[in-house]
Design an enzyme around this catalytic site. Structure first.
Site: not given
Length: 288
Positions: A205, A229, A279
């Site tokens: 991430d 995110s 993502q």
């Protein structure tokens, strides 16, 4: 956090029951809980309900609300299915009465099969040729924008070395790509595959949304753009070793409507493909 031991203490949850676990949070420079932490803690919870030695091969998650750093996070695991080859788990994360996150994860028994992969770019600079985040802070110091300097001053259990980055003193648009080497700090001996996957998920991430901002770097940066995110998917292909640097090669095919989409491949230094990540994130210009 400064070493992998600190990170493991964060990711390994307290067991409440066979399907319920509690976790705490650590700040990484943002006022809200880091998405990678929630992802990895949820994988920790799901994996602890797997009793047949199956290995995580994919996960898909949505971030529903920003996590509060001051509150514990409770993870509830649903045992969706244990089939002949695959086991599926669903994890929901709660703070007080709010569901902040959901994740589905699939585990597969070990099997033999066909094997191929994409090739890593051979023109990438090696980590020994590059400055780490720590070295950037030390070399450029007061010349860095205040927000970036504060971010780089935070101690982390991972060292990052980007192959290129937007110069905040001479902002120019860049290609929609970002490549960064990373390596754990501390003793990494004896980590099993399950633990390595949780750590890799945590790291995944970091950096991925950079590729969505690079094409707009002449005007967009972390200080004037609201980022978060929104979802995160990951596929795990092969075992690997954390003792050497790994490469996170990301690209952004599209950005529109205040959202940016990015995908990335994680390679060992010798070019073996370990995992793939996708993502979509919020990249909303902050209106003054």
């Amino acid at each position: 956090m400064t070493t992998v031991d600190d990170l493991l203490n964060l990711l390994v949850l307290d067991k409440i029951s066979d399907t319920e676990f509690n976790g705490e949070s650590k700040a990484i420079g943002s006022p809200i809980v880091f998405g990678g932490q929630v992802l990895a803690q949820a994988i920790n919870a799901a994996s602890r309900t797997i009793t047949n030695k199956r290995v995580l091969h994919s996960m898909h998650a949505y971030f529903l609300e920003a996590g509060n750093l001051e509150l514990p996070i409770t993870y509830n695991v649903s045992l969706v299915r244990d089939g002949g080859s695959f086991s599926v788990r669903r994890v929901t994360a709660h703070q007080k009465d709010s569901t902040i996150f959901i994740l589905s994860a699939s585990f597969h028994k070990k099997e033999d099969g066909y094997n191929h992969q994409v090739t890593m770019n051979s023109d990438i600079k090696q980590p020994e040729e590059l400055l780490s985040w720590t070295e950037m802070r030390e070399e450029f110091g007061e010349a860095l924008p205040r927000g970036l300097k504060s971010f780089l001053e935070i101690k982390r259990p991972i060292e990052f070395k980007p192959t290129a980055f937007a110069n905040p003193l001479d902002p120019k648009n860049l290609p929609p790509k970002h490549h960064v080497w990373f390596k754990l700090k501390g003793d990494i001996n004896g980590l099993d595959l399950n633990t390595k996957q949780q750590i890799l998920t945590y790291i995944s991430d970091y950096n991925i949304l950079t590729s969505t901002l690079n094409p707009h770097a002449s005007k967009a940066h972390w200080g004037n753009t609201q980022t978060a995110s929104l979802d995160h998917s990951m596929w795990y292909f092969r075992d690997f070793d954390f003792s050497d640097w790994l490469l996170y090669a990301t690209e952004s095919p599209s950005a529109s409507g205040g959202r940016g989409f990015a995908r990335g491949n994680i390679f060992t230094r010798n070019g073996e493909l370990v995992a793939t990540v996708a993502q979509e994130g919020l990249i909303r210009p902050i209106k003054k």
